[in-house]
Design a protein around this motif. Sequence first.
Motif, PDB file in Angstrom:
ATOM      1  N   GLY A   1       3.947   0.167  -0.936  1.00  0.00           N
ATOM      2  CA  GLY A   1       4.058   1.141   0.039  1.00  0.00           C
ATOM      3  C   GLY A   1       3.445   2.358  -0.344  1.00  0.00           C
ATOM      4  N   VAL A   2       3.640   2.705  -1.557  1.00  0.00           N
ATOM      5  CA  VAL A   2       2.940   4.077  -1.945  1.00  0.00           C
ATOM      6  C   VAL A   2       1.431   3.901  -1.946  1.00  0.00           C
ATOM      7  N   LYS A   3       0.840   2.776  -2.283  1.00  0.00           N
ATOM      8  CA  LYS A   3      -0.615   2.261  -2.353  1.00  0.00           C
ATOM      9  C   LYS A   3      -0.914   2.310  -0.840  1.00  0.00           C
ATOM     10  N   ALA A   4      -0.086   1.799   0.097  1.00  0.00           N
ATOM     11  CA  ALA A   4      -0.525   1.658   1.501  1.00  0.00           C
ATOM     12  C   ALA A   4      -0.688   3.130   2.050  1.00  0.00           C
ATOM     13  N   LEU A   5       0.261   4.089   1.591  1.00  0.00           N
ATOM     14  CA  LEU A   5       0.106   5.294   2.458  1.00  0.00           C
ATOM     15  C   LEU A   5      -1.282   5.974   2.182  1.00  0.00           C
ATOM     16  N   GLU A   6      -1.884   5.778   1.006  1.00  0.00           N
ATOM     17  CA  GLU A   6      -2.868   6.567   0.814  1.00  0.00           C
ATOM     18  C   GLU A   6      -3.929   5.735  -0.295  1.00  0.00           C
ATOM     19  N   THR A   7      -5.243   5.649   0.200  1.00  0.00           N
ATOM     20  CA  THR A   7      -6.323   4.973  -0.561  1.00  0.00           C
ATOM     21  C   THR A   7      -7.348   5.922  -0.815  1.00  0.00           C
ATOM     22  N   TYR A   8      -8.312   5.459  -1.882  1.00  0.00           N
ATOM     23  CA  TYR A   8      -9.268   6.370  -2.195  1.00  0.00           C
ATOM     24  C   TYR A   8     -10.654   5.713  -2.430  1.00  0.00           C
ATOM     25  N   ASP A   9     -11.681   6.390  -2.258  1.00  0.00           N
ATOM     26  CA  ASP A   9     -13.210   5.557  -2.303  1.00  0.00           C
ATOM     27  C   ASP A   9     -13.408   5.598  -3.686  1.00  0.00           C
ATOM     28  N   ARG A  10     -14.493   5.129  -4.070  1.00  0.00           N
ATOM     29  CA  ARG A  10     -15.226   4.989  -5.521  1.00  0.00           C
ATOM     30  C   ARG A  10     -15.125   6.310  -6.365  1.00  0.00           C
ATOM     31  N   GLU A  11     -15.436   7.416  -5.528  1.00  0.00           N
ATOM     32  CA  GLU A  11     -15.429   8.664  -6.194  1.00  0.00           C
ATOM     33  C   GLU A  11     -13.931   9.344  -6.464  1.00  0.00           C
ATOM     34  N   GLY A  12     -12.969   8.712  -5.926  1.00  0.00           N
ATOM     35  CA  GLY A  12     -11.535   9.216  -6.120  1.00  0.00           C
ATOM     36  C   GLY A  12     -11.171  10.090  -4.907  1.00  0.00           C
ATOM     37  N   HIS A  13     -11.937  10.254  -4.085  1.00  0.00           N
ATOM     38  CA  HIS A  13     -11.640  11.061  -2.756  1.00  0.00           C
ATOM     39  C   HIS A  13     -10.659  10.364  -1.780  1.00  0.00           C
ATOM     40  N   ILE A  14      -9.758  10.916  -1.155  1.00  0.00           N
ATOM     41  CA  ILE A  14      -8.930  10.292  -0.314  1.00  0.00           C
ATOM     42  C   ILE A  14      -9.803   9.736   0.931  1.00  0.00           C
ATOM     43  N   ASN A  15      -9.461   8.556   1.253  1.00  0.00           N
ATOM     44  CA  ASN A  15      -9.798   7.805   2.370  1.00  0.00           C
ATOM     45  C   ASN A  15      -9.113   8.301   3.774  1.00  0.00           C
ATOM     46  N   LYS A  16      -9.843   9.159   4.502  1.00  0.00           N
ATOM     47  CA  LYS A  16      -9.126   9.668   5.540  1.00  0.00           C
ATOM     48  C   LYS A  16      -9.010   8.636   6.811  1.00  0.00           C
ATOM     49  N   GLU A  17      -9.312   7.469   6.670  1.00  0.00           N
ATOM     50  CA  GLU A  17      -9.379   6.562   7.865  1.00  0.00           C
ATOM     51  C   GLU A  17      -8.568   5.534   7.436  1.00  0.00           C
ATOM     52  N   SER A  18      -7.885   5.370   6.320  1.00  0.00           N
ATOM     53  CA  SER A  18      -6.757   4.678   6.071  1.00  0.00           C
ATOM     54  C   SER A  18      -5.417   5.121   5.769  1.00  0.00           C
ATOM     55  N   GLY A  19      -4.494   4.390   5.570  1.00  0.00           N
ATOM     56  CA  GLY A  19      -2.928   4.936   5.338  1.00  0.00           C
ATOM     57  C   GLY A  19      -2.490   5.725   6.336  1.00  0.00           C
ATOM     58  N   ILE A  20      -1.706   6.609   5.921  1.00  0.00           N
ATOM     59  CA  ILE A  20      -1.163   7.503   6.781  1.00  0.00           C
ATOM     60  C   ILE A  20      -2.073   8.576   7.309  1.00  0.00           C
ATOM     61  N   HIS A  21      -3.264   8.907   6.589  1.00  0.00           N
ATOM     62  CA  HIS A  21      -4.231   9.663   6.991  1.00  0.00           C
ATOM     63  C   HIS A  21      -4.989   8.951   8.342  1.00  0.00           C
ATOM     64  N   GLY A  22      -5.113   7.664   8.234  1.00  0.00           N
ATOM     65  CA  GLY A  22      -5.646   7.056   9.121  1.00  0.00           C
ATOM     66  C   GLY A  22      -4.888   6.998  10.438  1.00  0.00           C
TER      67      GLY A  22
END
Length: 440
Positions: A180-201
């Motif tokens: 669940g923690v991993k599903a809430l927030e994902t990251y791109d290759r540079e380690g930046h937050i992926n704003k289009e997935s998880g709770i951000h999406g």
Amino acid sequence: MEPQPQPLAVMDVDQSEMSIVQWDGTQNGGFSQAQSMMLNSKKLQDDLQNLGLKIKQHENNLKLLKNQKNKLDDSILDTQVTLSKYHSSAATGTENEERTSQSEEETIKQILQYGPSAASIWCQLRANHTSYASYPTLTKDVIGIVATLGRVDDDNLSRMLSQYLGVETMLAIVCKSYEGVKALETYDREGHINKESGIHGVGASFGTALNGSFSVICLEDVIIVLFYRPYCGEFVLDDPQRRLDLLKPKLSTGESPPGFLGFAVNMINVEYMNLFFLTSSGHGLRETLLYNIFSRLQVYKTREDMLLARPCISDGAISLDGGMIRHPGIFSLGSWKEMNIRFPRSSASSAPSKYSETEKQLMEMRWKKEKMEEDMKREQALLDAARHQFQRKKEEFVKFLAESSSYAAQQPHMHPMQQQQQQQQQQPMHPMQQNHFMNR
């Protein structure tokens, strides 16, 4: 010719038996005294053994009574807590209750109004069934927000528990596992937050941009991490809420501190839908989440009660009138900034069911306690008397051993077998048994 009986003079006679007969004939007076000493020795040892058994019986009785009294003390305290909750709620007044009581809907409303947050986005997702079904990976593992996972019976308690935890913990998202923690927030290759997935999406789909940080509590890691171990003890018997059977605080007098209402971890009513939730290791919400955030936080009726109970406080305490000890030696003083995000109020009436019957049960338990204390005093008196008798009998036995040793030294002509028989009668105890009696 029939065989003739042999004369007595030529019959085979054991020489040792003949010697004993001759010795008895000449030393009859000494042997009678030896027999008397043997009988006296056996009687003293039997008396010591019987007194030892009597002492053990009284000790066991006293131990049993003490255990029963401790259980009765806990039951009395639990009943007093139940009645205190009613009195505390009633003291605020019906008008004040209607003004300050907070329902679950109001709690969610306050979360939504707090501002763009992971908790507010989750509440929006929960309310939108279509969107909720679109995020199975996320929704499968997330249980909810801390502030919505339990209810309390008293508004003052709700206010103080919220102050103790703080906004960040009250708005924390609770997950079953690290998935669940991993599903809430994902990251791109540079380690930046992926704003289009998880709770951000999810927030983006609702037109809400999530900025800043948020807290997540992973129950699986609560079980793994040493510092945040779940509760592994017993539960209150026959309690549908599965409250933890924690050892209640005691003053040096053995009594519970005045004004003690209970442990915060047990004063949260878990929602029915979450009551039977279990982690993969078999732990529920109370022994993982609630025990993690509250530990053994104690709740008192007044600040004065809390401060008087300081020697009994191990993991912090709060009082319904605004007192707070975060940890032993760390006090929170000053005026509180009112928090709108609080645990919702239980829908049940503040008055306990069958209140008059509960009061009657409390009176009966107090009467039983008085009778039990009388039984304990009587049993203690019997134990003291038995110990005194044992001590006197032990002294008598020690004196007898000294006198018998002196007598044996004055009998140089006693037959060896007779000496052996007397020694065996005078000292039939195994050395370990003798040491047990002498050291008692």
